[in-house]
Design a protein around this motif. Sequence first.
Motif, PDB file in Angstrom:
ATOM      1  N   ALA A  76       0.681  -1.092   0.095  1.00  0.00           N
ATOM      2  CA  ALA A  76       0.167  -0.042   0.088  1.00  0.00           C
ATOM      3  C   ALA A  76       0.876   1.161   0.152  1.00  0.00           C
ATOM      4  N   ASP A  77       1.992   1.249   0.750  1.00  0.00           N
ATOM      5  CA  ASP A  77       2.761   2.351   0.893  1.00  0.00           C
ATOM      6  C   ASP A  77       3.473   2.679  -0.519  1.00  0.00           C
ATOM      7  N   GLU A  78       3.969   1.387  -1.218  1.00  0.00           N
ATOM      8  CA  GLU A  78       4.788   1.641  -2.595  1.00  0.00           C
ATOM      9  C   GLU A  78       3.599   2.073  -3.492  1.00  0.00           C
ATOM     10  N   VAL A  79       2.529   1.536  -3.599  1.00  0.00           N
ATOM     11  CA  VAL A  79       1.507   1.809  -4.698  1.00  0.00           C
ATOM     12  C   VAL A  79       1.016   3.481  -4.362  1.00  0.00           C
ATOM     13  N   GLY A  80       0.861   3.890  -3.112  1.00  0.00           N
ATOM     14  CA  GLY A  80       0.504   5.117  -2.662  1.00  0.00           C
ATOM     15  C   GLY A  80       1.361   6.076  -3.052  1.00  0.00           C
ATOM     16  N   ALA A  81       2.729   5.709  -3.057  1.00  0.00           N
ATOM     17  CA  ALA A  81       3.666   6.956  -3.526  1.00  0.00           C
ATOM     18  C   ALA A  81       3.858   7.360  -4.770  1.00  0.00           C
ATOM     19  N   ARG A  82       2.965   6.392  -5.768  1.00  0.00           N
ATOM     20  CA  ARG A  82       3.338   6.736  -7.114  1.00  0.00           C
ATOM     21  C   ARG A  82       2.290   7.881  -7.424  1.00  0.00           C
ATOM     22  N   PRO A  83       3.012   8.999  -8.198  1.00  0.00           N
ATOM     23  CA  PRO A  83       2.458  10.358  -8.420  1.00  0.00           C
ATOM     24  C   PRO A  83       0.979  10.079  -9.120  1.00  0.00           C
ATOM     25  N   ALA A  84       0.819   9.161  -9.875  1.00  0.00           N
ATOM     26  CA  ALA A  84      -0.428   9.166 -10.604  1.00  0.00           C
ATOM     27  C   ALA A  84      -1.422   8.664  -9.711  1.00  0.00           C
ATOM     28  N   VAL A  85      -1.134   7.871  -8.723  1.00  0.00           N
ATOM     29  CA  VAL A  85      -2.181   7.391  -7.736  1.00  0.00           C
ATOM     30  C   VAL A  85      -2.382   8.649  -6.799  1.00  0.00           C
ATOM     31  N   GLN A  86      -1.506   9.343  -6.379  1.00  0.00           N
ATOM     32  CA  GLN A  86      -1.846  10.439  -5.663  1.00  0.00           C
ATOM     33  C   GLN A  86      -2.701  11.530  -6.336  1.00  0.00           C
ATOM     34  N   ARG A  87      -2.442  11.718  -7.656  1.00  0.00           N
ATOM     35  CA  ARG A  87      -3.246  12.609  -8.319  1.00  0.00           C
ATOM     36  C   ARG A  87      -4.608  12.125  -8.505  1.00  0.00           C
ATOM     37  N   GLY A  88      -4.658  10.957  -8.889  1.00  0.00           N
ATOM     38  CA  GLY A  88      -6.044  10.227  -9.223  1.00  0.00           C
ATOM     39  C   GLY A  88      -7.029  10.104  -8.140  1.00  0.00           C
ATOM     40  N   ARG A  89      -6.433  10.073  -6.906  1.00  0.00           N
ATOM     41  CA  ARG A  89      -7.179   9.749  -5.829  1.00  0.00           C
ATOM     42  C   ARG A  89      -7.886  11.200  -5.309  1.00  0.00           C
ATOM     43  N   ARG A  90      -7.512  12.444  -5.881  1.00  0.00           N
ATOM     44  CA  ARG A  90      -7.880  13.614  -5.415  1.00  0.00           C
ATOM     45  C   ARG A  90      -9.055  13.891  -6.482  1.00  0.00           C
ATOM     46  N   VAL A  91      -9.259  13.203  -7.443  1.00  0.00           N
ATOM     47  CA  VAL A  91     -10.311  13.770  -8.333  1.00  0.00           C
ATOM     48  C   VAL A  91     -11.768  13.252  -7.938  1.00  0.00           C
ATOM     49  N   ASN A  92     -12.669  14.117  -8.056  1.00  0.00           N
ATOM     50  CA  ASN A  92     -13.943  13.944  -7.653  1.00  0.00           C
ATOM     51  C   ASN A  92     -13.970  13.894  -6.269  1.00  0.00           C
ATOM     52  N   GLY A  93     -12.842  14.239  -5.575  1.00  0.00           N
ATOM     53  CA  GLY A  93     -12.697  14.199  -4.318  1.00  0.00           C
ATOM     54  C   GLY A  93     -13.749  15.164  -3.520  1.00  0.00           C
ATOM     55  N   VAL A  94     -14.583  14.864  -2.380  1.00  0.00           N
ATOM     56  CA  VAL A  94     -15.309  15.950  -1.658  1.00  0.00           C
ATOM     57  C   VAL A  94     -14.988  15.853  -0.025  1.00  0.00           C
TER      58      VAL A  94
END
Length: 285
Positions: free
Chosen positions: A249-267
Amino acid sequence: MSGNSSNPFTPYVPPRVWSPATQTGGAFASINRPVAGATHEQELPVGKHPLQLYSLGTPNGQKVTIMLEELLAAGHGGAEYDAWLIKIGEGAQFGSGFVDINPNSKIPALLDRSGETPVRVFESGSILVYLAEKFGAFLPKDLVARTETFNWLMWQMGSAPFVGGGFGHFFAYAPEKLEYPINRYAMETKRQLDVLDRLLAERRFIAGDEYTIADMAIWPWYGGLVLGELYGAAEFLSVHNYQQIRRWADEVGARPAVQRGRRVNGVRGDPATQVPERHDASDLD
């Protein structure tokens, strides 16, 4: 209800015929109904990009925005997209335009307008497969590796409802805490975590040495659990015991695209980091 109670659940005698009047309340009572179809006329907005995503930043929604951001990071310019916010708590998923794309009225839903005829894609797993095949990325071509990726993608699609609709609902959203369903779904959630922990003790990523759509599907759910980001249940589920999932989870979560994608449509969370709608890469910068 106390864990020491001799009666772990409230007695309930089902009527001979169920009716909506017998359902309980809860966080989603206002939008739950026993029939499908649109409740109102509402056209969906359309942006400038070939891919139009209608979603919300839940774990299922994050799968797709992570995939899209990973495609863009890998140089697939055709994966540019508009992401429109669908407020499911207000019933936006029952608008006629959304139902035309997904008759099941669940986010996420994707409309691909890159060809002569628009293509609708719904169900998060189907969207991941569609995008992987469209762009030839994050899905192995070798039959054995491809099958292993599909094995775990389908595992997630079949297993996560026990985590969300089961454990998450009764632990976090139900109008009252009931021992029996919480215990039932906590046990199943921990069993699933153990399945993943044993798997990840033997390989770097979910399907092997390669990062695939299986990781993108599983990370928002089970990575979120072990990172303490779902349902406030980290201590209750003793997620510290799943060290291999935490490593992954730490390795995947450190990927820049993952960090960007999880912010989209965030409320939810810090408004300074959430992006309710995304229409350009600069929206995330």
